[in-house]
Design an enzyme around this catalytic site. Structure first.
Site, short mmCIF file in Angstrom:
data_model
loop_
_atom_site.label_atom_id
_atom_site.label_comp_id
_atom_site.label_asym_id
_atom_site.label_seq_id
_atom_site.Cartn_x
_atom_site.Cartn_y
_atom_site.Cartn_z
N ASP A 58 -0.31 61.23 3.36
CA ASP A 58 0.00 62.39 3.76
C ASP A 58 -1.23 62.86 4.81
O ASP A 58 -2.49 63.32 4.26
CB ASP A 58 0.06 63.43 2.79
N TYR A 150 5.30 75.80 16.50
CA TYR A 150 5.18 74.46 17.21
C TYR A 150 4.35 74.33 18.40
O TYR A 150 3.61 73.52 18.68
CB TYR A 150 6.61 73.82 17.18
N LYS A 154 0.96 72.42 19.32
CA LYS A 154 0.92 71.03 20.25
C LYS A 154 -0.35 71.49 21.39
O LYS A 154 -0.79 70.73 22.00
CB LYS A 154 2.09 71.02 20.79
N VAL A 183 13.36 63.87 22.96
CA VAL A 183 13.36 62.19 22.68
C VAL A 183 14.62 62.20 21.58
O VAL A 183 14.48 63.06 20.48
CB VAL A 183 12.19 61.74 21.99
N THR A 185 16.41 61.34 18.57
CA THR A 185 15.94 60.83 16.98
C THR A 185 17.24 61.55 16.08
O THR A 185 17.84 62.40 16.82
CB THR A 185 14.70 61.38 16.63
P1 NAI Z 1 10.52 62.24 13.05
O1 NAI Z 1 10.71 63.51 12.54
O2 NAI Z 1 11.45 61.22 13.63
O3 NAI Z 1 9.42 61.46 12.39
C1 NAI Z 1 8.13 61.99 11.88
C2 NAI Z 1 7.52 61.21 11.05
O4 NAI Z 1 6.36 61.85 10.22
C3 NAI Z 1 8.50 61.21 9.67
O5 NAI Z 1 8.51 59.56 9.32
C4 NAI Z 1 7.74 61.83 8.61
O6 NAI Z 1 8.21 61.14 7.30
C5 NAI Z 1 6.25 61.90 9.02
N1 NAI Z 1 5.66 62.81 8.30
C6 NAI Z 1 6.06 64.18 8.04
N2 NAI Z 1 5.00 64.96 7.51
C7 NAI Z 1 4.04 64.17 7.28
C8 NAI Z 1 2.90 64.11 6.51
N3 NAI Z 1 2.41 65.39 6.39
N4 NAI Z 1 2.11 62.95 6.48
C9 NAI Z 1 2.46 61.83 7.14
N5 NAI Z 1 3.64 61.55 7.69
C10 NAI Z 1 4.50 62.61 7.88
O7 NAI Z 1 9.67 62.74 14.35
P2 NAI Z 1 9.51 62.15 16.06
O8 NAI Z 1 10.95 62.87 16.69
O9 NAI Z 1 9.65 60.65 16.05
O10 NAI Z 1 8.37 62.91 16.47
C11 NAI Z 1 6.88 62.05 16.53
C12 NAI Z 1 6.04 63.00 17.09
O11 NAI Z 1 6.50 63.35 18.46
C13 NAI Z 1 5.91 64.49 16.43
O12 NAI Z 1 4.22 64.98 16.45
C14 NAI Z 1 6.66 65.16 17.44
O13 NAI Z 1 6.19 66.55 17.11
C15 NAI Z 1 6.42 64.86 18.78
N6 NAI Z 1 7.47 65.06 19.68
C16 NAI Z 1 8.63 64.71 19.39
C17 NAI Z 1 9.83 65.12 20.17
C18 NAI Z 1 11.23 64.62 19.90
O14 NAI Z 1 12.18 65.38 20.75
N7 NAI Z 1 11.61 63.98 19.13
C19 NAI Z 1 9.37 66.07 21.29
C20 NAI Z 1 8.15 66.16 21.57
C21 NAI Z 1 7.36 65.84 20.81
#
Ligand code: NAI
Length: 244
Positions: A58, A150, A154, A183, A185
């Site tokens: 975590d 958010y 960032k 992105v 997801t």
């Molecule tokens: P996602 O929601 O698909 O996956 C995030 C992962 O982080 C999950 O597996 C979750 O279990 C894990 N997580 C959440 N809280 C946690 C904690 N306290 N400790 C450890 N793991 C934890 O996210 P996604 O979309 O792949 O995003 C990844 C990164 O990219 C994030 O930092 C997000 O802010 C950034 N991002 C994503 C965008 C998008 O459109 N998907 C756009 C811009 C940035």
């Protein structure tokens, strides 16, 4: 021969999305990957599928970081690649955002990478150097009304990246920030989110694999860059085109 043969990479939030795609690509390039997440079921499955090792971490818990850093180093070797990817979003203007939501977003998106860099950088330095990639967002490059916490988190991570690049420079550690646009997801896979990218120069959502390639580029190829922003946002930060 892979670009990362013999390296040990710790990826947070690696159970799914951009983190999972990055973990898979780093593993495909020969890294021994520590798949770190709070989602044990998906994390273990991902780790198994890419030949990595799952660790429950975590990112908001500094004790978890201490345990993970020591455990990974002893199991796999010193971590020389850290991808601070775990992050969460929450909607809300400044007036709408509750104190609880504000602190939750800051804890995951800012405290997490801070603890990670504080805990892992000494073993990187000891090993002769490394690379840290902090996954920020296009919301850390432009003002983003309606996602106040958010966006602030960032921007904070982008700033912390520059501090780290300077503080760790003499340890031969490069520190970079990656800035994804929207992105695809499970969370963004909706008509509402698809509509939001219609007027971007590249009018589609990115794929997690496209961000993974950017992460790999930062780790393996961006050898003359530190403290810099690497943007993969479909042109979002550049501006919008009126497509009607
Ligand atoms: P996602 O929601 O698909 O996956 C995030 C992962 O982080 C999950 O597996 C979750 O279990 C894990 N997580 C959440 N809280 C946690 C904690 N306290 N400790 C450890 N793991 C934890 O996210 P996604 O979309 O792949 O995003 C990844 C990164 O990219 C994030 O930092 C997000 O802010 C950034 N991002 C994503 C965008 C998008 O459109 N998907 C756009 C811009 C940035």
């Amino acid at each position: 021969m892979g670009k990362l043969d013999g390296r040990v990479a710790l990826v947070t939030g690696a159970a799914r999305g951009i983190g999972a795609a990055s973990a898979a690509l780093l593993a495909a390039e020969g890294a021994r990957v520590a798949v770190c997440d709070i989602n044990e079921a998906d994390g273990k499955q991902l780790a198994e599928s890419i030949g990595g090792t799952f660790y429950r971490l975590d990112v908001t818990d500094e004790n978890d970081w201490a345990d993970a850093a020591a455990g990974i180093s002893s199991d796999l070797g010193p971590v020389t690649v850290l991808v601070n990817n775990a992050g969460v979003g929450t909607g809300g203007t400044i007036r709408d955002t509750t104190t609880r939501d504000w602190h939750r977003v800051m804890a995951i998106n800012v405290d997490g990478p801070f603890f990670g860099m504080r805990e892992v950088s000494p073993q990187m330095a000891e090993a002769g150097g490394g690379v840290i990639v902090n996954v920020s967002s296009v919301a850390g490059l432009v003002g983003s009304p309606g996602i106040a916490a958010y966006s602030a988190s960032k921007w904070a991570l982008r700033g912390l990246t520059k501090v780290a690049a300077l503080e760790f420079a003499d340890d031969n550690i490069r520190v970079l920030s990656v800035h994804p646009g929207v992105v695809r997801t499970p969370i963004t896979d909706s008509d509402f989110m698809r509509e939001r990218v219609r007027n971007r120069p590249i009018p589609r959502q990115g794929e997690p694999e496209e961000l993974a390639k950017m992460v790999l580029f930062c780790v393996a190829d961006a050898t003359f860059s530190t403290g810099s922003e690497f943007v993969a946002d479909g042109g979002h930060a550049t501006g919008s085109i009126n497509r009607g």
